[in-house]
Design a protein around this motif. Structure first.
Motif, PDB file in Angstrom:
ATOM      1  N   VAL A 149       0.873  -1.179   0.000  1.00 20.27           N
ATOM      2  CA  VAL A 149       0.000   0.000   0.000  1.00 20.27           C
ATOM      3  C   VAL A 149       0.909   1.227   0.000  1.00 20.27           C
ATOM      4  O   VAL A 149       1.777   1.368   0.853  1.00 20.27           O
ATOM      5  CB  VAL A 149      -0.911   0.038   1.246  1.00 20.27           C
ATOM      6  CG1 VAL A 149      -1.675   1.352   1.326  1.00 20.27           C
ATOM      7  CG2 VAL A 149      -1.874  -1.132   1.222  1.00 20.27           C
ATOM      8  N   ARG A 150       0.686   2.091  -0.983  1.00 19.90           N
ATOM      9  CA  ARG A 150       1.511   3.305  -1.068  1.00 19.90           C
ATOM     10  C   ARG A 150       0.610   4.533  -0.981  1.00 19.90           C
ATOM     11  O   ARG A 150      -0.516   4.531  -1.473  1.00 19.90           O
ATOM     12  CB  ARG A 150       2.285   3.341  -2.385  1.00 19.90           C
ATOM     13  CG  ARG A 150       3.333   2.256  -2.496  1.00 19.90           C
ATOM     14  CD  ARG A 150       4.242   2.487  -3.714  1.00 19.90           C
ATOM     15  NE  ARG A 150       5.239   1.421  -3.795  1.00 19.90           N
ATOM     16  CZ  ARG A 150       5.092   0.297  -4.492  1.00 19.90           C
ATOM     17  NH1 ARG A 150       3.986   0.095  -5.164  1.00 19.90           N
ATOM     18  NH2 ARG A 150       6.041  -0.615  -4.513  1.00 19.90           N
ATOM     19  N   ASN A 187      -7.504   6.395   5.621  1.00 18.39           N
ATOM     20  CA  ASN A 187      -7.679   5.971   4.229  1.00 18.39           C
ATOM     21  C   ASN A 187      -7.382   4.494   3.996  1.00 18.39           C
ATOM     22  O   ASN A 187      -7.339   4.051   2.855  1.00 18.39           O
ATOM     23  CB  ASN A 187      -6.796   6.820   3.310  1.00 18.39           C
ATOM     24  CG  ASN A 187      -7.361   8.209   3.122  1.00 18.39           C
ATOM     25  OD1 ASN A 187      -8.290   8.418   2.364  1.00 18.39           O
ATOM     26  ND2 ASN A 187      -6.828   9.171   3.850  1.00 18.39           N
ATOM     27  N   ARG A 196      -5.303  -2.614   3.611  1.00 22.09           N
ATOM     28  CA  ARG A 196      -5.870  -2.349   2.293  1.00 22.09           C
ATOM     29  C   ARG A 196      -6.344  -0.902   2.223  1.00 22.09           C
ATOM     30  O   ARG A 196      -6.658  -0.297   3.240  1.00 22.09           O
ATOM     31  CB  ARG A 196      -7.071  -3.271   2.046  1.00 22.09           C
ATOM     32  CG  ARG A 196      -6.680  -4.740   1.908  1.00 22.09           C
ATOM     33  CD  ARG A 196      -6.103  -4.993   0.530  1.00 22.09           C
ATOM     34  NE  ARG A 196      -5.779  -6.372   0.289  1.00 22.09           N
ATOM     35  CZ  ARG A 196      -4.536  -6.868   0.235  1.00 22.09           C
ATOM     36  NH1 ARG A 196      -3.500  -6.070   0.453  1.00 22.09           N
ATOM     37  NH2 ARG A 196      -4.309  -8.124  -0.037  1.00 22.09           N
ATOM     38  N   LEU A 197      -6.462  -0.376   1.009  1.00 18.46           N
ATOM     39  CA  LEU A 197      -7.012   0.965   0.843  1.00 18.46           C
ATOM     40  C   LEU A 197      -8.524   0.907   0.999  1.00 18.46           C
ATOM     41  O   LEU A 197      -9.148  -0.092   0.635  1.00 18.46           O
ATOM     42  CB  LEU A 197      -6.678   1.500  -0.553  1.00 18.46           C
ATOM     43  CG  LEU A 197      -5.235   1.900  -0.801  1.00 18.46           C
ATOM     44  CD1 LEU A 197      -5.030   2.217  -2.273  1.00 18.46           C
ATOM     45  CD2 LEU A 197      -4.830   3.092   0.047  1.00 18.46           C
TER      46      LEU A 197
ATOM     47  N   ASP B  38      -1.643  10.046  -4.545  1.00 14.59           N
ATOM     48  CA  ASP B  38      -0.955   8.863  -5.083  1.00 14.59           C
ATOM     49  C   ASP B  38      -1.219   7.598  -4.267  1.00 14.59           C
ATOM     50  O   ASP B  38      -0.294   6.840  -3.983  1.00 14.59           O
ATOM     51  CB  ASP B  38       0.554   9.113  -5.158  1.00 14.59           C
ATOM     52  CG  ASP B  38       0.897  10.334  -5.975  1.00 14.59           C
ATOM     53  OD1 ASP B  38       0.099  10.681  -6.859  1.00 14.59           O
ATOM     54  OD2 ASP B  38       1.945  10.948  -5.723  1.00 14.59           O
ATOM     55  N   GLN B  39      -2.468   7.384  -3.902  1.00 13.44           N
ATOM     56  CA  GLN B  39      -2.760   6.146  -3.179  1.00 13.44           C
ATOM     57  C   GLN B  39      -2.759   4.974  -4.156  1.00 13.44           C
ATOM     58  O   GLN B  39      -3.319   5.077  -5.250  1.00 13.44           O
ATOM     59  CB  GLN B  39      -4.139   6.224  -2.522  1.00 13.44           C
ATOM     60  CG  GLN B  39      -4.207   7.227  -1.393  1.00 13.44           C
ATOM     61  CD  GLN B  39      -5.534   7.159  -0.663  1.00 13.44           C
ATOM     62  OE1 GLN B  39      -6.219   6.141  -0.698  1.00 13.44           O
ATOM     63  NE2 GLN B  39      -5.900   8.226   0.004  1.00 13.44           N
ATOM     64  N   SER B  40      -2.149   3.887  -3.759  1.00 13.09           N
ATOM     65  CA  SER B  40      -2.161   2.715  -4.628  1.00 13.09           C
ATOM     66  C   SER B  40      -1.972   1.450  -3.816  1.00 13.09           C
ATOM     67  O   SER B  40      -1.405   1.475  -2.732  1.00 13.09           O
ATOM     68  CB  SER B  40      -1.054   2.815  -5.683  1.00 13.09           C
ATOM     69  OG  SER B  40       0.217   2.691  -5.070  1.00 13.09           O
ATOM     70  N   LEU B  41      -2.478   0.374  -4.363  1.00 17.30           N
ATOM     71  CA  LEU B  41      -2.264  -0.945  -3.762  1.00 17.30           C
ATOM     72  C   LEU B  41      -1.667  -1.827  -4.839  1.00 17.30           C
ATOM     73  O   LEU B  41      -2.291  -2.086  -5.857  1.00 17.30           O
ATOM     74  CB  LEU B  41      -3.580  -1.542  -3.258  1.00 17.30           C
ATOM     75  CG  LEU B  41      -3.502  -3.000  -2.796  1.00 17.30           C
ATOM     76  CD1 LEU B  41      -2.643  -3.127  -1.546  1.00 17.30           C
ATOM     77  CD2 LEU B  41      -4.886  -3.554  -2.512  1.00 17.30           C
ATOM     78  N   ALA B  42      -0.441  -2.251  -4.599  1.00 18.49           N
ATOM     79  CA  ALA B  42       0.227  -3.127  -5.570  1.00 18.49           C
ATOM     80  C   ALA B  42       0.168  -4.549  -5.057  1.00 18.49           C
ATOM     81  O   ALA B  42       0.525  -4.796  -3.899  1.00 18.49           O
ATOM     82  CB  ALA B  42       1.667  -2.685  -5.741  1.00 18.49           C
TER      83      ALA B  42
END
Lengths: 198, 218
Positions: A149-150, A187, A196-197, B38-42
């Protein structure tokens, strides 16, 4: 008449004193020991290990300066001089107070990159304006499935104070960072020990 | 008297105005704003497949595989053999007498070979299977000697990502050894991520050397 002059002198001294309040400690370095503030515990969170954050700022030697009313400046930094370590410490502190566990085998590894972290203050007649700006890219790696998660957390804060104290800067910077990490928690959600987002 | 009262009055007004002005100017509210971008889940790289020991002899396609670092096998461990010669390694007999002490047990584990991984993967490669089988034989000969499997990664990626990837590599090696009959209680795993590289150059060869599971006595 003598009394009148004497009181004017007292007034003058008072006025100069007020002005001088913005001029103390010229040239010194103030180390800001930041910590998580205003954290409301929100149940049981994940188990997290916080790795050191990389300091990717252009100017790594300090956080910023306070420009005094007349001349000169005071430098702001963190103890040890490593802003990345300080941000990681606040993150760990924040998550712990939020209810996440920081002991034992971690479910999530959190690391990040400090893209911007500036703390400045400008003293004017009768006031000092403090500004804090942060930009931290965080990365949470779920240990169970390796998913990542970024998120980039932006923070900003300003405050005008009549009588400047280094604690004001420390408090504002702590608040900005804490609220930034609050955004990370707000978030995201936890599903089967995975972050998780939302 | 009138002059003094006037003077006192003006003085008081001056001080009051100065103080009030200063306070009003200096007491602006605190504002704090935050936002995210820049929210992301890889998704993670595939979890290491649990490979049955019986499959060890089968050829396994490895499209993304890089050449194993033959020249550095056992890097940092002078006693270790090169991967290409693993099959020829003389391993202690399973029926060998048990080491008399922990020191001897450690010595018996000194020849354990490292296994290497493809980029961003924690899957046991074909070449690694032979090494693990040889390691399993040595462990069985070691009569319960305990070991630590440390997962390592190359320098690419973040510290956190590599710590997790290193752990998955170590776990994959552990699972394979357990499938070969080694007791789980004998094996501990740890991960150093990219923090303890065996090679510090910035090249593909060097990165391959660092993508490993390293075996050491506890």
């Amino acid at each position: 008449m003598t009394g009148f002059m004497g009181r004017w002198k007292q007034g003058l001294v008072l006025g100069v004193g007020l002005l001088m309040a913005g001029c103390a400690a010229n040239g010194s370095v103030v180390n800001l020991d930041l910590q998580a503030v205003k954290v409301e515990k929100a149940g049981e969170g994940l188990s997290v290990a916080v790795a050191a954050f990389e300091d990717a700022r252009g100017e790594k030697g300090r956080l910023g300066v306070r420009r005094h009313l007349w001349d000169g400046e005071t430098t702001f930094n963190v103890p040890g001089g490593k802003a990345g370590d300080m941000v990681a410490k606040v993150a760990a502190d924040y998550l712990k107070r939020k209810g996440w566990r920081t002991e034992g085998a971690p479910d999530v590894m959190l690391s990040g990159k400090v893209l911007d972290f500036s703390v400045n203050a400008q003293s004017k007649f009768g006031s000092t304006e403090i500004t804090v700006k942060t930009k931290v890219a965080v990365e949470a790696v779920n240990k169970a499935d390796g998913s990542v998660v970024r998120m980039t957390l932006n923070g900003g804060g300003s405050q005008k104070v009549f009588w400047f104290e280094p604690e004001d800067v420390q408090e504002l910077a702590s608040e900005v960072l804490s609220e930034s990490f609050d955004k990370l928690v707000m978030n995201t959600k936890v599903e089967n020990k995975l972050l998780r987002l939302k | 008297m009138t002059m003094r009262m006037f003077a006192n009055g003006r003085y008081a007004v001056f001080v009051a105005c100065l103080a009030a002005g200063s306070l009003l100017a200096g007491c602006g509210g605190k504002t704090v704003t935050t936002s995210t971008q820049d929210q992301s889940l890889a998704p993670g790289s595939p979890v290491a497949k649990k490979v049955e020991p019986m499959e060890a002899a089968k050829a396994e396609p490895a499209p993304e595989r890089e050449a194993p670092p033959k020249e550095e096998m056992g890097f940092g461990k002078p006693g270790a053999m090169a991967e290409a010669r693993v099959a020829e390694r003389a391993v202690p007999s399973v029926t060998a007498p048990a080491p008399a002490s922990a020191a001897e047990a450690s010595l018996a584990l000194a020849g354990l070979g490292d296994v290497f991984f493809d980029y961003d993967r924690a899957t046991i490669r074909t070449d690694a299977k032979a090494v693990l089988e040889a390691n399993a034989k040595m462990l069985k000969a070691g009569q319960g000697a305990k070991l630590v499997i440390a997962g390592h990664c190359d320098e690419r990626g973040t510290l956190a990502y590599n710590l997790v990837l290193g752990e998955r590599r170590a776990q994959a090696a552990k699972r394979y050894l357990v499938d070969l009959g080694i007791s789980m209680a004998q094996i501990q795993v740890t991960s150093y991520g990219k923090e303890k590289p065996f090679c510090t150059e910035h090249s593909k060869e060097c990165w391959q050397k660092n993508r490993r599971a390293h075996f050491a006595a506890q």
